[in-house]
Each structure stands twice: as structure tokens, then as C-alpha cells.
Design an enzyme around this catalytic site. Structure first.
Site, PDB file in Angstrom:
ATOM      1  N   GLU A   1      14.370  -3.140   1.700  1.00 10.31           N
ATOM      2  CA  GLU A   1      14.655  -2.851   0.639  1.00 10.31           C
ATOM      3  C   GLU A   1      15.293  -4.344   0.071  1.00 10.31           C
ATOM      4  O   GLU A   1      15.813  -5.993   1.102  1.00 10.31           O
ATOM      5  CB  GLU A   1      15.879  -1.737  -0.455  1.00 10.31           C
ATOM      6  CG  GLU A   1      15.481  -0.620  -0.103  1.00 10.31           C
ATOM      7  CD  GLU A   1      14.512  -0.301  -1.679  1.00 10.31           C
ATOM      8  OE1 GLU A   1      14.152  -1.378  -1.829  1.00 10.31           O
ATOM      9  OE2 GLU A   1      15.023   0.913  -1.551  1.00 10.31           O
TER      10      GLU A   1
ATOM     11  N   ASN B   1       9.604  -4.062  -6.513  1.00 12.38           N
ATOM     12  CA  ASN B   1      10.506  -4.356  -5.973  1.00 12.38           C
ATOM     13  C   ASN B   1      10.717  -5.432  -4.720  1.00 12.38           C
ATOM     14  O   ASN B   1      11.612  -6.735  -4.539  1.00 12.38           O
ATOM     15  CB  ASN B   1      11.912  -3.946  -5.860  1.00 12.38           C
ATOM     16  CG  ASN B   1      12.074  -2.899  -4.933  1.00 12.38           C
ATOM     17  OD1 ASN B   1      10.733  -2.925  -4.283  1.00 12.38           O
ATOM     18  ND2 ASN B   1      13.108  -2.504  -4.825  1.00 12.38           N
TER      19      ASN B   1
ATOM     20  N   ASP C   1       7.763   3.818   8.167  1.00 17.21           N
ATOM     21  CA  ASP C   1       9.382   4.691   7.704  1.00 17.21           C
ATOM     22  C   ASP C   1       8.832   5.589   8.148  1.00 17.21           C
ATOM     23  O   ASP C   1       8.079   6.672   8.110  1.00 17.21           O
ATOM     24  CB  ASP C   1       9.545   3.908   7.088  1.00 17.21           C
ATOM     25  CG  ASP C   1       8.362   3.983   5.690  1.00 17.21           C
ATOM     26  OD1 ASP C   1       7.023   4.275   5.633  1.00 17.21           O
ATOM     27  OD2 ASP C   1       8.364   3.156   4.760  1.00 17.21           O
TER      28      ASP C   1
ATOM     29  N   HIS D   1      10.085  -3.941  -1.745  1.00 20.45           N
ATOM     30  CA  HIS D   1       9.936  -4.079  -0.619  1.00 20.45           C
ATOM     31  C   HIS D   1       8.351  -3.666   0.523  1.00 20.45           C
ATOM     32  O   HIS D   1       7.653  -3.542  -0.405  1.00 20.45           O
ATOM     33  CB  HIS D   1      11.491  -2.749  -1.353  1.00 20.45           C
ATOM     34  CG  HIS D   1      10.102  -1.270  -1.051  1.00 20.45           C
ATOM     35  ND1 HIS D   1      10.510  -0.738  -2.055  1.00 20.45           N
ATOM     36  CD2 HIS D   1       9.289  -0.586  -0.726  1.00 20.45           C
ATOM     37  CE1 HIS D   1       9.923   0.276  -2.347  1.00 20.45           C
ATOM     38  NE2 HIS D   1       9.468   0.198  -1.317  1.00 20.45           N
TER      39      HIS D   1
HETATM   40  C1  GLP Z   1       7.348   3.854  -0.215  1.00 17.20           C
HETATM   41  C2  GLP Z   1       6.963   3.885   0.894  1.00 17.20           C
HETATM   42  C3  GLP Z   1       6.515   1.582   1.187  1.00 17.20           C
HETATM   43  C4  GLP Z   1       5.319   2.282  -0.188  1.00 17.20           C
HETATM   44  C5  GLP Z   1       5.588   2.145  -1.248  1.00 17.20           C
HETATM   45  C6  GLP Z   1       4.759   1.687  -2.604  1.00 17.20           C
HETATM   46  O1  GLP Z   1       8.096   2.691  -0.557  1.00 17.20           O
HETATM   47  N1  GLP Z   1       7.823   3.604   2.147  1.00 17.20           N
HETATM   48  O2  GLP Z   1       5.595   1.841   1.665  1.00 17.20           O
HETATM   49  O3  GLP Z   1       4.226   0.590  -0.253  1.00 17.20           O
HETATM   50  O4  GLP Z   1       6.378   3.003  -1.205  1.00 17.20           O
HETATM   51  O5  GLP Z   1       4.476   3.174  -3.020  1.00 17.20           O
HETATM   52  P1  GLP Z   1       3.120   3.821  -3.797  1.00 17.20           P
HETATM   53  O6  GLP Z   1       1.304   2.908  -3.009  1.00 17.20           O
HETATM   54  O7  GLP Z   1       2.907   4.168  -3.999  1.00 17.20           O
HETATM   55  O8  GLP Z   1       3.269   2.922  -5.270  1.00 17.20           O
END
Ligand code: GLP
Length: 247
Positions: free
Chosen positions: A145, A138, A69, A140
Site C-alpha cells: 500500500e 491507489n 499475497d 498498490h
Molecule cells: C488486490 C490484490 C492486487 C490486485 C488488486 C486489484 O488488492 N492484492 O494484487 O492487483 O486487488 O484488483 P482488481 O484486479 O480486482 O482491480
């Protein structure tokens, strides 16, 4: 059950185990396709891959990668873009050919063009041999989402308030967090040969329990992973703390 769970004592061990999963693929199939993720969770994993490369254990010269993404509106020079993150955290530290790395163009304003390019890249490379995933609080994955239904293909996403708030820690203030992103869809993610999901910390514990033991529900996007034949969830003790089947 298709999901294999690996509980590690801490973040560092989780990262090493995740790096080992990638290392096995890179060693057995040098021209592999790596599905990569951003966020704070995979940072140490990428450090381990860079260390393994430096130590002569891994060669990425034939490997190709596609990222999950990108924030809409952020370009490769913006230090909050996922392209910038990947270059800084991994690509600049290993011998992957940067031309064989793909992150969807956040500066492309037209959803159809941006997502069309991501789909075309996936078609050209073929399914990822391994897809690394973090997870949102959540549930995702990528930027898929919680929703009424799963979106299968690459698409533009309006980020939820909770995701914007969670990701605000990387920005000067919350108002600077982009509100939209381009993301692989659930079908793109599920087409990977193997999926490795990493989670660390208590904040992820509920999402991990729902991923493993909840009903498959688009309101918890990660729950779809129960239907994939080869998923490894690697967690530290805090992220494992709510897994009902462990008690
Ligand atoms: C973002 C990314 C996800 C990732 C998530 C969790 O939203 N798009 O791919 O898994 O954050 O991030 P973190 O690893 O910093 O908790």
C-alpha cells in the site's frame, strides 16, 4: 525507457496479450517460476492459459508458481482466499503440480512465520521468470500500500480503507473484508526477470499515468517499476486514457 506500453482495444485483448507473455516463458523454459496475481483483472488471462493448455499448446508440468499475497485470516477453503481463487481460476484447469504452487498461509497468525515461509519459498525457487501484476486504484501492487517508504521484503500489511472498499465487491459486505494481508515486498517483486502489469478500466487510469510518468514515490508503490529493466504494462483503452505521454 524500461517500461514498454501495450494499449489494447479492450479487456479481452489485454488478457490475450498478457497470456502470450506467460506462454512465451512456459514454452521456452518449462521449469520456469511464475509469479502470479489475483484480483478480477487477471481472470480472463488465466482462462486463456487454460484454453492454451487444453489445446495442447502449453505444458505446465514442470512449472512452479508463487503468489504475491494472501488475506490474513483466510484459509484455502474460504472462497475469498487467494489460494482458493488460484485453485479455481487456474491450477485446477492446467497440469501444474499443485505441490509446486505456493500461496502464503493466511491462517498463520504469526507474521514472522508466514512471511519467513514466503521468503524461504522465493529463495528455494529463485527469482520469478515472470511476475504478473494487477494494480490498485491507489497504485498498490501485491498488497504494498502507499507508504512513507518502500518495504522490500515479505511483510504483514494493514489494508487501506480504499483497498478494503474496492475489494468489498467480492464479499457479502464490507465488514467481512479482512483488514490485514501478507504480501511480497517491493524488493521481492522487483527481483523478477520480467514484470507484466495489467490494468483495465477508467478507475485504473490515474494509477497507470502515475506509474509510467510520475516520480518514483512510495506513495504510489507501482512507480518503482520505472526502475526495473523489463516491464510491460498492458492496458485497455480506458486504463490508458490518462497517459500524458500518449497525447
Ligand atoms: C488486490 C490484490 C492486487 C490486485 C488488486 C486489484 O488488492 N492484492 O494484487 O492487483 O486487488 O484488483 P482488481 O484486479 O480486482 O482491480
Amino acid at each position: 525507457m524500461a517500461i514498454r506500453l501495450v494499449v489494447c482495444k479492450d479487456y479481452d485483448e489485454m488478457s490475450r496479450r498478457g497470456a502470450d507473455e506467460i506462454a512465451k516463458i512456459v514454452q521456452s523454459k518449462p521449469e520456469c517460476v511464475l509469479g502470479l496475481a489475483t484480483g478480477s483483472t487477471p481472470c480472463r488471462l488465466y482462462e486463456y492459459l487454460a484454453e492454451d493448455y487444453k489445446a495442447g499448446k502449453l505444458d505446465f508440468s514442470k512449472a512452479r508458481s508463487v503468489n504475491l499475497d494472501e488475506y490474513k485470516g483466510l484459509g484455502p477453503d474460504d472462497d475469498q482466499s487467494y489460494r482458493f481463487f488460484m485453485n479455481r481460476e487456474l491450477f485446477s484447469k492446467i497440469n501444474i503440480n499443485i505441490e509446486n504452487t505456493f500461496v502464503v498461509n493466511g491462517l498463520e497468525p504469526d507474521e514472522k512465520i508466514a512471511c519467513g515461509e514466503l521468503e524461504a519459498q522465493l529463495d528455494e525457487y529463485g527469482p520469478a521468470d515472470i511476475q504478473i501484476l494487477g494494480i490498485g486504484e491507489n497504485g498498490h501492487i501485491g498488497f504494498n500500500e502507499p507508504a512513507e517508504q518502500f518495504t522490500l521484503r515479505a511483510h504483514e500489511v494493514a489494508l487501506t480503507e480504499s483497498t478494503i472498499a474496492a475489494n468489498a465487491r467480492f464479499f457479502e459486505d464490507e465488514s467481512k473484508v479482512p483488514t490485514k494481508a501478507y504480501s511480497m515486498g517491493i524488493g521481492n517483486i522487483m527481483s523478477a526477470g520480467k514484470i507484466v502489469l495489467l490494468a483495465s478500466g477508467e478507475k485504473k487510469a490515474e494509477a497507470i499515468e502515475k506509474t509510467m510518468n510520475g516520480i518514483v514515490d512510495p506513495k504510489v508503490p507501482s512507480s518503482i517499476l520505472q526502475l526495473h529493466p523489463d516491464v510491460v504494462i498492458i492496458v485497455d483503452l480506458a486504463a490508458a486514457s490518462k497517459i500524458s505521454t500518449l497525447k
